[in-house]
Design a protein around this motif. Structure first.
Motif, PDB file in Angstrom:
ATOM      1  N   LEU A 155       0.925  -1.213  -0.001  1.00 22.19           N
ATOM      2  CA  LEU A 155      -0.252  -0.082  -0.017  1.00 22.19           C
ATOM      3  C   LEU A 155       0.762   1.394   0.115  1.00 22.19           C
ATOM      4  CD1 LEU A 155      -3.022   0.624   0.258  1.00 22.19           C
ATOM      5  CD2 LEU A 155      -2.741   0.561   2.734  1.00 22.19           C
ATOM      6  N   GLY A 156       0.702   2.202  -0.913  1.00 25.06           N
ATOM      7  CA  GLY A 156       1.470   3.428  -0.856  1.00 25.06           C
ATOM      8  C   GLY A 156       0.992   4.396  -0.099  1.00 25.06           C
ATOM      9  N   PRO A 157       1.792   5.487   0.453  1.00 25.58           N
ATOM     10  CA  PRO A 157       1.519   6.367   1.428  1.00 25.58           C
ATOM     11  C   PRO A 157       0.112   6.959   1.154  1.00 25.58           C
ATOM     12  CG  PRO A 157       3.638   6.826   0.215  1.00 25.58           C
ATOM     13  CD  PRO A 157       3.105   5.700  -0.189  1.00 25.58           C
ATOM     14  N   GLY A 158      -0.755   7.130   1.931  1.00 26.91           N
ATOM     15  CA  GLY A 158      -1.993   7.693   2.014  1.00 26.91           C
ATOM     16  C   GLY A 158      -2.939   6.754   1.465  1.00 26.91           C
ATOM     17  N   GLY A 159      -2.581   5.296   1.324  1.00 23.52           N
ATOM     18  CA  GLY A 159      -3.425   4.440   0.772  1.00 23.52           C
ATOM     19  C   GLY A 159      -4.526   3.777   1.692  1.00 23.52           C
ATOM     20  N   ARG A 160      -5.396   3.306   1.238  1.00 21.33           N
ATOM     21  CA  ARG A 160      -6.608   2.604   1.879  1.00 21.33           C
ATOM     22  C   ARG A 160      -6.730   1.245   1.638  1.00 21.33           C
ATOM     23  NH1 ARG A 160      -6.089   6.563  -1.241  1.00 21.33           N
ATOM     24  NH2 ARG A 160      -7.798   5.973  -2.676  1.00 21.33           N
ATOM     25  N   LEU A 161      -6.785   0.346   2.841  1.00 25.82           N
ATOM     26  CA  LEU A 161      -7.023  -1.107   2.631  1.00 25.82           C
ATOM     27  C   LEU A 161      -8.264  -1.420   3.285  1.00 25.82           C
ATOM     28  CD1 LEU A 161      -4.370  -3.757   3.193  1.00 25.82           C
ATOM     29  CD2 LEU A 161      -6.587  -4.091   3.973  1.00 25.82           C
ATOM     30  N   VAL A 162      -9.166  -2.105   2.619  1.00 23.73           N
ATOM     31  CA  VAL A 162     -10.460  -2.406   3.121  1.00 23.73           C
ATOM     32  C   VAL A 162     -10.679  -4.019   3.178  1.00 23.73           C
ATOM     33  CG1 VAL A 162     -13.113  -2.611   2.894  1.00 23.73           C
ATOM     34  CG2 VAL A 162     -11.597  -0.470   2.753  1.00 23.73           C
ATOM     35  N   MET A 163     -10.870  -4.725   4.252  1.00 26.97           N
ATOM     36  CA  MET A 163     -10.871  -6.116   4.416  1.00 26.97           C
ATOM     37  C   MET A 163     -11.646  -6.585   5.513  1.00 26.97           C
ATOM     38  SD  MET A 163      -7.612  -8.585   5.093  1.00 26.97           S
ATOM     39  CE  MET A 163      -7.806 -10.120   5.594  1.00 26.97           C
ATOM     40  N   PRO A 164     -12.506  -7.464   5.435  1.00 26.40           N
ATOM     41  CA  PRO A 164     -13.189  -8.464   6.456  1.00 26.40           C
ATOM     42  C   PRO A 164     -12.185  -9.162   7.390  1.00 26.40           C
ATOM     43  CG  PRO A 164     -13.996  -9.167   4.191  1.00 26.40           C
ATOM     44  CD  PRO A 164     -12.696  -8.378   4.197  1.00 26.40           C
ATOM     45  N   VAL A 165     -12.231  -9.069   8.784  1.00 23.15           N
ATOM     46  CA  VAL A 165     -11.488  -9.600   9.603  1.00 23.15           C
ATOM     47  C   VAL A 165     -12.032 -10.457  10.495  1.00 23.15           C
ATOM     48  CG1 VAL A 165      -9.514  -9.420  11.220  1.00 23.15           C
ATOM     49  CG2 VAL A 165      -9.473  -7.960   9.276  1.00 23.15           C
ATOM     50  N   GLY A 166     -11.896 -11.600  10.734  1.00 20.76           N
ATOM     51  CA  GLY A 166     -12.726 -12.463  11.807  1.00 20.76           C
ATOM     52  C   GLY A 166     -12.888 -13.678  11.512  1.00 20.76           C
ATOM     53  N   ALA A 167     -13.257 -14.607  12.240  1.00 15.73           N
ATOM     54  CA  ALA A 167     -13.493 -15.808  12.270  1.00 15.73           C
ATOM     55  C   ALA A 167     -14.424 -16.243  11.152  1.00 15.73           C
ATOM     56  CB  ALA A 167     -13.989 -16.577  13.432  1.00 15.73           C
ATOM     57  N   VAL A 168     -14.132 -17.530  10.504  1.00 16.57           N
ATOM     58  CA  VAL A 168     -14.923 -17.986   9.358  1.00 16.57           C
ATOM     59  C   VAL A 168     -16.399 -18.640   9.833  1.00 16.57           C
ATOM     60  CG1 VAL A 168     -13.352 -18.057   7.655  1.00 16.57           C
ATOM     61  CG2 VAL A 168     -13.698 -19.993   9.211  1.00 16.57           C
ATOM     62  N   GLY A 169     -17.271 -18.558   9.041  1.00 17.84           N
ATOM     63  CA  GLY A 169     -18.614 -19.376   9.653  1.00 17.84           C
ATOM     64  C   GLY A 169     -19.544 -18.340  10.250  1.00 17.84           C
ATOM     65  N   GLY A 170     -18.815 -17.460  10.725  1.00 17.04           N
ATOM     66  CA  GLY A 170     -19.834 -16.475  11.522  1.00 17.04           C
ATOM     67  C   GLY A 170     -19.665 -15.093  10.893  1.00 17.04           C
ATOM     68  N   SER A 171     -19.716 -13.841  11.735  1.00 12.01           N
ATOM     69  CA  SER A 171     -19.630 -12.637  11.004  1.00 12.01           C
ATOM     70  C   SER A 171     -18.365 -11.888  11.371  1.00 12.01           C
ATOM     71  CB  SER A 171     -20.776 -11.785  11.521  1.00 12.01           C
ATOM     72  OG  SER A 171     -20.724 -11.804  12.893  1.00 12.01           O
ATOM     73  N   GLN A 172     -17.739 -11.272  10.602  1.00  8.68           N
ATOM     74  CA  GLN A 172     -16.516 -10.619  10.741  1.00  8.68           C
ATOM     75  C   GLN A 172     -16.731  -8.828  10.956  1.00  8.68           C
ATOM     76  OE1 GLN A 172     -16.785 -12.045   7.150  1.00  8.68           O
ATOM     77  NE2 GLN A 172     -16.879 -14.354   8.251  1.00  8.68           N
ATOM     78  N   SER A 173     -15.587  -8.401  11.173  1.00  8.16           N
ATOM     79  CA  SER A 173     -15.384  -6.832  11.280  1.00  8.16           C
ATOM     80  C   SER A 173     -14.941  -6.402   9.843  1.00  8.16           C
ATOM     81  CB  SER A 173     -14.583  -6.374  12.433  1.00  8.16           C
ATOM     82  OG  SER A 173     -14.710  -5.118  12.243  1.00  8.16           O
TER      83      SER A 173
END
Ligand code: SAH
Length: 205
Positions: A155-173
């Motif tokens: 990711l470059g300076p000022g860049g944005r990264l969007v990703m779901p983080v958390g356990a599988v099978g349930g919900s994530q953040s």
């Protein structure tokens, strides 16, 4: 779809709305489910994977805060639908899919429809696509245990990264990280989501 599923839930970036208005989602959905293409749900695309719900595609595209000149890395090409949407709001999309049949299908369809600003590669996207780094934005369409360090590094300076983080099978953040010009990262939680797992070296084993 634009009014009921996107605008009513707060999607208001006109460039994202315009992109969602023109990309023919029915061509990315399985033929037998074309009648459901604009419904508020994910659809199966084979290999146990899904084309994300339209709202999720729009929400993540908006959360990336894309400019017209941006170059974007997407992990999890799937059908190629979200890559097509993203390519209408930025300069170039590099998208990585681990299942060869999905990568090949998406590549062929995107080429046929003239989405020549999208490049598709079949590999473990949890390691990114270092040859084209740094990216202005990175989006991961599968849930992992943490944000991979290899993706952060791309990711470059000022860049944005969007990703779901958390356990599988349930919900994530759904998490957004921003790389500030000094190299540090700031993190925000955007909401609760449900994604298929990120399978790979920096994902779920
Ligand atoms: N964006 C897609 C939906 C993606 S579903 C669309 O619009 O259709 C998530 C995708 O991530 C699946 O196709 C899955 O195979 C892929 N995936 C999971 N782990 C991956 C990895 N490590 N590298 C690349 N792709 C991965």
């Amino acid at each position: 779809m634009l009014r009921r599923h996107l605008a009513a839930r707060g999607i208001d970036d006109p460039r994202v709305i315009d992109a969602m208005a023109v990309v023919p989602r029915e061509l990315f959905a399985p033929r037998s489910r074309a009648h459901d293409a604009y419904a508020d749900r994910p659809l199966p695309i084979g290999m146990g994977q899904t084309i994300s719900q339209p709202y999720m595609v729009a929400w993540m595209a908006e959360a990336l805060e894309l400019g017209a000149g941006d170059r974007v890395l997407e992990v999890g090409t799937g059908s190629g639908y979200s890559a097509a949407v993203l390519s209408r709001v930025c300069r170039a999309v590099y998208t990585v899919e681990r299942h060869a049949p999905l990568a090949e299908g998406a590549r062929a369809l995107l080429r046929k429809l003239g989405y020549d600003r999208v490049r598709v590669r079949c590999s473990d996207g949890s390691l990114g696509w270092p040859e084209h780094a740094p990216y202005d934005a990175i989006v991961v369409a599968a849930a992992g245990p943490r944000i991979p360090g290899t993706l952060r590094d791309q990711l470059g300076p000022g860049g944005r990264l969007v990703m779901p983080v958390g356990a599988v099978g349930g919900s994530q953040s759904l998490v957004r990280e921003r790389r500030d010009p000094s190299g540090g990262f700031s993190r925000e939680a955007l909401g609760v989501v449900r994604f298929v797992p990120l399978i790979g070296e920096e994902g779920w084993g």
